[in-house]
Design an enzyme around this catalytic site. Structure first.
Site, PDB file in Angstrom:
ATOM      1  N   LYS A 136      17.406 -52.214  -1.967  1.00  0.00           N
ATOM      2  CA  LYS A 136      16.907 -52.030  -3.332  1.00  0.00           C
ATOM      3  C   LYS A 136      17.586 -52.986  -4.320  1.00  0.00           C
ATOM      4  CE  LYS A 136      13.937 -49.248  -1.969  1.00  0.00           C
ATOM      5  NZ  LYS A 136      13.780 -47.842  -1.879  1.00  0.00           N
ATOM      6  N   ASP A 139       8.583 -50.453   2.970  1.00  0.00           N
ATOM      7  CA  ASP A 139       9.289 -50.191   1.705  1.00  0.00           C
ATOM      8  C   ASP A 139       9.214 -51.328   0.685  1.00  0.00           C
ATOM      9  OD1 ASP A 139      10.867 -48.134   0.397  1.00  0.00           O
ATOM     10  OD2 ASP A 139      12.578 -49.491   0.503  1.00  0.00           O
ATOM     11  N   TYR A 159      26.147 -44.195   0.443  1.00  0.00           N
ATOM     12  CA  TYR A 159      24.742 -43.840   0.705  1.00  0.00           C
ATOM     13  C   TYR A 159      23.834 -45.079   0.721  1.00  0.00           C
ATOM     14  CZ  TYR A 159      19.941 -42.672   0.251  1.00  0.00           C
ATOM     15  OH  TYR A 159      18.599 -42.664   0.478  1.00  0.00           O
ATOM     16  N   GLY A 160      22.949 -45.144   1.676  1.00  0.00           N
ATOM     17  CA  GLY A 160      22.014 -46.249   1.918  1.00  0.00           C
ATOM     18  C   GLY A 160      21.607 -47.079   0.721  1.00  0.00           C
ATOM     19  N   GLU A 208      -5.244 -38.766   8.779  1.00  0.00           N
ATOM     20  CA  GLU A 208      -6.589 -38.674   8.185  1.00  0.00           C
ATOM     21  C   GLU A 208      -6.735 -39.621   6.986  1.00  0.00           C
ATOM     22  OE1 GLU A 208      -8.464 -37.093  10.056  1.00  0.00           O
ATOM     23  OE2 GLU A 208      -7.186 -35.627  11.086  1.00  0.00           O
ATOM     24  N   ASN A 209      -5.622 -40.143   6.495  1.00  0.00           N
ATOM     25  CA  ASN A 209      -5.706 -41.080   5.363  1.00  0.00           C
ATOM     26  C   ASN A 209      -6.474 -42.353   5.725  1.00  0.00           C
ATOM     27  OD1 ASN A 209      -4.281 -39.304   3.753  1.00  0.00           O
ATOM     28  ND2 ASN A 209      -2.286 -40.184   4.287  1.00  0.00           N
ATOM     29  N   CYS A 216       7.174 -40.553  -0.834  1.00  0.00           N
ATOM     30  CA  CYS A 216       5.781 -40.170  -1.124  1.00  0.00           C
ATOM     31  C   CYS A 216       4.798 -40.713  -0.098  1.00  0.00           C
ATOM     32  CB  CYS A 216       5.384 -40.616  -2.526  1.00  0.00           C
ATOM     33  SG  CYS A 216       6.190 -39.653  -3.807  1.00  0.00           S
ATOM     34  N   LYS A 271       4.972 -43.833   2.103  1.00  0.00           N
ATOM     35  CA  LYS A 271       4.777 -45.227   2.524  1.00  0.00           C
ATOM     36  C   LYS A 271       4.997 -45.373   4.029  1.00  0.00           C
ATOM     37  CE  LYS A 271       7.772 -47.031  -0.367  1.00  0.00           C
ATOM     38  NZ  LYS A 271       8.105 -45.776  -1.050  1.00  0.00           N
ATOM     39  N   SER A 320       9.447 -43.172  -4.057  1.00  0.00           N
ATOM     40  CA  SER A 320      10.315 -42.775  -2.955  1.00  0.00           C
ATOM     41  C   SER A 320       9.875 -41.435  -2.367  1.00  0.00           C
ATOM     42  CB  SER A 320      11.751 -42.678  -3.455  1.00  0.00           C
ATOM     43  OG  SER A 320      12.123 -43.914  -4.013  1.00  0.00           O
ATOM     44  N   ARG A 346      18.134 -39.518   6.628  1.00  0.00           N
ATOM     45  CA  ARG A 346      17.354 -40.709   6.992  1.00  0.00           C
ATOM     46  C   ARG A 346      17.769 -41.249   8.345  1.00  0.00           C
ATOM     47  NH1 ARG A 346      14.135 -43.364   2.591  1.00  0.00           N
ATOM     48  NH2 ARG A 346      14.244 -41.876   0.886  1.00  0.00           N
ATOM     49  N   ARG A 392       2.533 -38.578  -6.142  1.00  0.00           N
ATOM     50  CA  ARG A 392       2.511 -37.211  -5.645  1.00  0.00           C
ATOM     51  C   ARG A 392       2.079 -36.345  -6.821  1.00  0.00           C
ATOM     52  NH1 ARG A 392       5.627 -34.244  -1.609  1.00  0.00           N
ATOM     53  NH2 ARG A 392       6.414 -36.196  -0.738  1.00  0.00           N
ATOM     54  N   HIS A 416       7.893 -52.486  -4.533  1.00  0.00           N
ATOM     55  CA  HIS A 416       8.252 -51.320  -3.704  1.00  0.00           C
ATOM     56  C   HIS A 416       6.999 -50.890  -2.930  1.00  0.00           C
ATOM     57  CE1 HIS A 416      10.098 -46.975  -3.714  1.00  0.00           C
ATOM     58  NE2 HIS A 416      10.426 -47.619  -2.628  1.00  0.00           N
ATOM     59  N   ARG A 442      20.194 -42.017  -3.930  1.00  0.00           N
ATOM     60  CA  ARG A 442      20.522 -43.003  -4.947  1.00  0.00           C
ATOM     61  C   ARG A 442      20.911 -42.304  -6.243  1.00  0.00           C
ATOM     62  NH1 ARG A 442      16.399 -44.779  -6.587  1.00  0.00           N
ATOM     63  NH2 ARG A 442      14.907 -43.930  -5.107  1.00  0.00           N
TER      64      ARG A 442
HETATM   65  P1  GTP Z   1      11.047 -44.103   0.614  1.00  0.00           P
HETATM   66  O1  GTP Z   1      11.579 -44.509   1.958  1.00  0.00           O
HETATM   67  O2  GTP Z   1      11.890 -43.090  -0.064  1.00  0.00           O
HETATM   68  O3  GTP Z   1      10.708 -45.236  -0.285  1.00  0.00           O
HETATM   69  O4  GTP Z   1       9.713 -43.260   0.853  1.00  0.00           O
HETATM   70  P2  GTP Z   1       8.357 -43.369   1.640  1.00  0.00           P
HETATM   71  O5  GTP Z   1       7.285 -43.569   0.626  1.00  0.00           O
HETATM   72  O6  GTP Z   1       8.423 -44.297   2.789  1.00  0.00           O
HETATM   73  O7  GTP Z   1       8.240 -41.888   2.175  1.00  0.00           O
HETATM   74  P3  GTP Z   1       7.770 -41.240   3.529  1.00  0.00           P
HETATM   75  O8  GTP Z   1       6.612 -41.920   4.163  1.00  0.00           O
HETATM   76  O9  GTP Z   1       8.955 -41.067   4.403  1.00  0.00           O
HETATM   77  O10 GTP Z   1       7.270 -39.837   2.975  1.00  0.00           O
HETATM   78  C1  GTP Z   1       8.029 -38.737   3.062  1.00  0.00           C
HETATM   79  C2  GTP Z   1       7.345 -37.470   2.581  1.00  0.00           C
HETATM   80  O11 GTP Z   1       5.956 -37.601   2.278  1.00  0.00           O
HETATM   81  C3  GTP Z   1       7.437 -36.405   3.640  1.00  0.00           C
HETATM   82  O12 GTP Z   1       7.771 -35.212   3.012  1.00  0.00           O
HETATM   83  C4  GTP Z   1       6.045 -36.371   4.236  1.00  0.00           C
HETATM   84  O13 GTP Z   1       5.799 -35.150   4.837  1.00  0.00           O
HETATM   85  C5  GTP Z   1       5.200 -36.633   3.008  1.00  0.00           C
HETATM   86  N1  GTP Z   1       3.884 -37.218   3.324  1.00  0.00           N
HETATM   87  C6  GTP Z   1       3.634 -38.456   3.792  1.00  0.00           C
HETATM   88  N2  GTP Z   1       2.303 -38.676   3.943  1.00  0.00           N
HETATM   89  C7  GTP Z   1       1.701 -37.528   3.532  1.00  0.00           C
HETATM   90  C8  GTP Z   1       0.341 -37.127   3.414  1.00  0.00           C
HETATM   91  O14 GTP Z   1      -0.594 -37.868   3.710  1.00  0.00           O
HETATM   92  N3  GTP Z   1       0.099 -35.871   2.940  1.00  0.00           N
HETATM   93  C9  GTP Z   1       1.117 -35.018   2.597  1.00  0.00           C
HETATM   94  N4  GTP Z   1       0.812 -33.822   2.135  1.00  0.00           N
HETATM   95  N5  GTP Z   1       2.402 -35.378   2.692  1.00  0.00           N
HETATM   96  C10 GTP Z   1       2.702 -36.606   3.144  1.00  0.00           C
HETATM   97  C1  SPV Z   2      13.971 -44.987  -1.706  1.00  0.00           C
HETATM   98  O1  SPV Z   2      14.663 -44.089  -2.222  1.00  0.00           O
HETATM   99  O2  SPV Z   2      12.948 -45.459  -2.252  1.00  0.00           O
HETATM  100  C2  SPV Z   2      14.323 -45.508  -0.365  1.00  0.00           C
HETATM  101  C3  SPV Z   2      15.599 -45.121   0.200  1.00  0.00           C
HETATM  102  O3  SPV Z   2      13.573 -46.273   0.207  1.00  0.00           O
HETATM  103  S1  SPV Z   2      16.946 -46.004  -0.484  1.00  0.00           S
HETATM  104  O4  SPV Z   2      17.141 -47.202   0.301  1.00  0.00           O
HETATM  105  O5  SPV Z   2      18.082 -45.131  -0.399  1.00  0.00           O
HETATM  106  O6  SPV Z   2      16.640 -46.362  -1.851  1.00  0.00           O
HETATM  107 MN    MN Z   3      11.850 -46.861  -1.081  1.00  0.00          MN
END
Ligand code: GTP
Ligand code: SPV
Ligand code: MN
Length: 598
Positions: free
Chosen positions: A210, A281, A201-202, A505-506, A254, A256, A252, A379, A410, A230, A73
């Site tokens: 979004k 999301d 891009y998405g 483990e979360n 982090c 989810k 994003s 993605r 994060r 979000h 984005r």
């Molecule tokens: P968007 O789709 O961008 O909104 O993000 P999201 O929050 O869905 O992100 P996603 O779950 O795909 O997280 C991606 C990143 O977070 C990757 O680099 C994972 O390895 C890292 N990650 C997810 N859960 C954990 C965790 O519990 N610990 C650590 N250290 N990293 C994590």
């Molecule tokens: C984000 O960046 O938070 C996403 C991917 O979920 S996008 O749809 O490209 O915004």
């Molecule tokens: Mn997102």
């Protein structure tokens, strides 16, 4: 124009008007049938927009590569266009509607010449639910159509809703020349309109996501007294079979997606928890007649981060993306399957990288940096229905009742593994002061900490000070407001290693959260909120390094006082618009911290 399959006059007139502007060669209405989808896939392959992947190993899957400067984005090219600049606040880029339309019209003019304009009628949320909103996206990209078919409910059933004269968000997209210098992502909340041009891009082009479900929806939600967030939505089935539903807002990339479809870890298996995924999301939430907050996921698919996805981190996603998935910017292997950094199995000895170049491991670029096979923000687009943990309540018009709201960022330092807010108002402060290190999901400096309230900084379609007021007032309308928590999976030790194993483990942290929701455990009161007693987090079956739990649960007075300086600056940017309640919470925290540990 070809056959017009709707009785909605407004829609017919608008399509005509936009076609006049963009000058496509033909117009095709998307009906949601498999037949039409297969035809589009065939055409996209013939045109080089998609590469068909190995039909035995990845049936119904495709690879798409975006332009090299179109991989995330572009927040600096994203605008909210309202009559009054004050409406959008310091958290958004603003343009006046008149000048935005003028600028964009010059770019859209004739942009679809020689191309097809697709008309995609889509519903965010189950078709016909009172929670749902309808949109129609016009686009000259088959990739966008095929993604929208996964991410939203679209086609015939939505047209029947539109026949009744229903309102809809007018979404216009053109790839145009994919020129970053003329890229604009424009939102006109006062006109219920979105215009996006020169991107493929998405997040910039799947306009139901979004743009509609957060930026436009948050604007509407404030007026209609609901919430567009979000957030992931998940159910945690407890050993006794009862399911508690929670939402979680992390910025994003982090975590989810990972949390939403967690598989219970070995050590907790005996307890019999089971996770049900509703969304990864976006969450739309309303207060129902029972005084609780209820949530639906407006989307029907995942647009998930590929790098790091593997059978250990996220087995449910690995199972989901084995069929009918569109991969974007990953590495193509010689057997026509795909790979990314952190994928299962061996690193391939060769392949074609996300830029379409021949690739071998450990090859370096001119600056000596290792060339990645997949882009860090590569993605996949895939249907929630194919996820083994998909909840049986996804299609329920009313959604699910929410017991806890979890914020998270994060953070290497400062934020402990988990803490609970004292009450709703304090919880809003906890959300409003969230900080997170930047990731590859947005163009910018990776690793830098930025304030990202409720993970909504890039997605709140109006002044965030008013958004905080909205959050505060929503709390007052609930007889049974969810409890609010903050988590951080990313705290590190002196060597920069994660202190918490994370991922499956979360669940151990979720268990504590639900125990607090159900008043089963006591907690330690600290200035920032209630923290777990270490013995209340079940660590059966895992070994943390010695002292890790103490570090994970430590409230470092000096770090927090430093953090508050950044928060002061962030709050000050909203001047007198910031609700007084948040300053109250701020000064209470400063005082409590000063007294802490004396
Ligand atoms: P968007 O789709 O961008 O909104 O993000 P999201 O929050 O869905 O992100 P996603 O779950 O795909 O997280 C991606 C990143 O977070 C990757 O680099 C994972 O390895 C890292 N990650 C997810 N859960 C954990 C965790 O519990 N610990 C650590 N250290 N990293 C994590
Ligand atoms: C984000 O960046 O938070 C996403 C991917 O979920 S996008 O749809 O490209 O915004
Ligand atoms: Mn997102």
């Amino acid at each position: 124009m070809e056959k017009v399959p709707t009785l909605n006059k407004k829609l017919i007139d608008w399509v005509k008007l936009m076609a006049k502007l963009c000058a496509p060669e033909r117009i095709v209405w998307i009906d949601g049938t498999d037949e039409q989808k297969l035809k589009l896939e065939k055409e996209a392959v013939a045109q080089g927009e998609l590469i068909r992947l190995n039909p035995e190993k990845l049936p119904g899957c495709f690879l798409h590569r975006t332009a090299h400067d179109d991989v995330a984005r572009t927040e600096h090219l994203t605008f909210i266009c309202t009559k009054n600049k004050q409406t959008v606040g310091p958290n958004n880029n603003w343009m006046s509607p008149a000048s935005a339309y003028r600028k964009a019209k010059a770019i859209f003019k004739g942009a679809m010449r020689g191309r097809t304009m697709y008309v995609i009628p889509f519903s965010m949320g189950p078709v016909g639910s009172n929670f749902s909103k309808i949109g129609v996206e016009l686009t000259d990209s088959r990739y966008v159509v095929l993604n929208m078919l996964i991410m939203t409910r679209c086609g015939e059933a939505v047209l029947r809703q539109l026949d009744k004269g229903n309102e809809f968000t007018k979404c216009l997209h053109s790839k145009a020349k994919l020129d970053i210098k003329k890229r604009l992502i424009l939102h006109f909340p006062e006109d219920n309109t979105i215009w996006s041009v020169n991107s493929g891009y998405g997040g910039n082009v799947l306009l139901g996501k979004k743009c509609l479900s957060l930026r436009i929806a948050s604007f509407i939600a404030r007026k209609e007294k609901w919430m567009a967030e979000h957030m992931l939505i998940m159910g945690v089935e407890e050993p006794n079979g009862h399911i508690e539903y929670v939402v979680a807002a992390f910025p994003s990339a982090c975590g989810k997606t990972n949390l939403a479809m967690l598989v219970p870890p070995e050590g907790l298996k005996i307890k019999g928890y089971r996770i049900w995924t509703l969304g990864d999301d976006i969450s739309w939430m309303r207060v129902d007649s029972d005084g609780s907050l209820w949530a639906i996921n407006p989307e029907s698919g995942f647009f998930g981060v590929a790098p790091g996805t593997n059978s250990i981190a996220n087995p449910n996603m690995v199972a989901t993306i084995k069929k009918n998935t569109i991969y974007t910017n990953v590495l193509l292997k010689t057997d026509n399957t795909v790979w990314w950094e952190g994928a299962d199995g061996e690193v391939p000895s060769q392949g074609v990288d996300w830029k379409g170049q021949a690739w071998k491991p450990n090859t370096k670029d001119a600056e000596g940096k290792v060339i990645k096979g997949a882009h860090p923000n590569a993605r996949f687009t895939t249907a929630i229905a194919n996820c083994p943990s998909a909840s049986f309540r996804i299609e329920q018009h009313h959604g699910v009742p929410i017991s806890a709201i979890i914020f998270g960022g994060r953070r290497e330092h400062v934020a402990p593994l988990v803490y609970e807010a004292f009450n709703w108002q304090h919880g809003v402060f906890v959300g409003a002061t969230m900080g997170s290190e930047l990731t590859a999901a947005q163009v910018g400096k990776i690793g830098q900490v930025r304030r990202d309230p409720m993970a909504m900084l890039p997605f709140c379609g109006y002044n965030m000070a008013d958004y905080f007021k909205h959050w505060l007032s929503m709390g007052k309308t609930m007889a049974k407001p969810p409890k609010i928590f903050h988590v951080n999976w990313f705290r590190t030790d002196e060597q920069g290693k994660f202190l918490w194993p994370g991922f499956c483990e979360n669940l151990r942290v979720l268990e504590w959260i639900l125990d607090r929701v159900n008043n089963k455990v006591n907690a330690l009161e600290t200035p920032i909120g209630y923290l777990p007693y270490p013995f209340d987090i079940d660590l059966t079956g895992i070994k943390l390094v010695s002292g890790a739990m103490e570090k994970l649960l430590k409230v470092e007075k000096e770090e927090w006082l430093e953090e508050l300086k950044g928060i002061h600056k962030f709050f000050s940017d909203f001047k007198k618009d910031l609700p007084r309640e948040l300053w109250d919470e701020y000064f209470i925290l400063v005082e409590k911290l000063k007294q802490y540990g004396k």
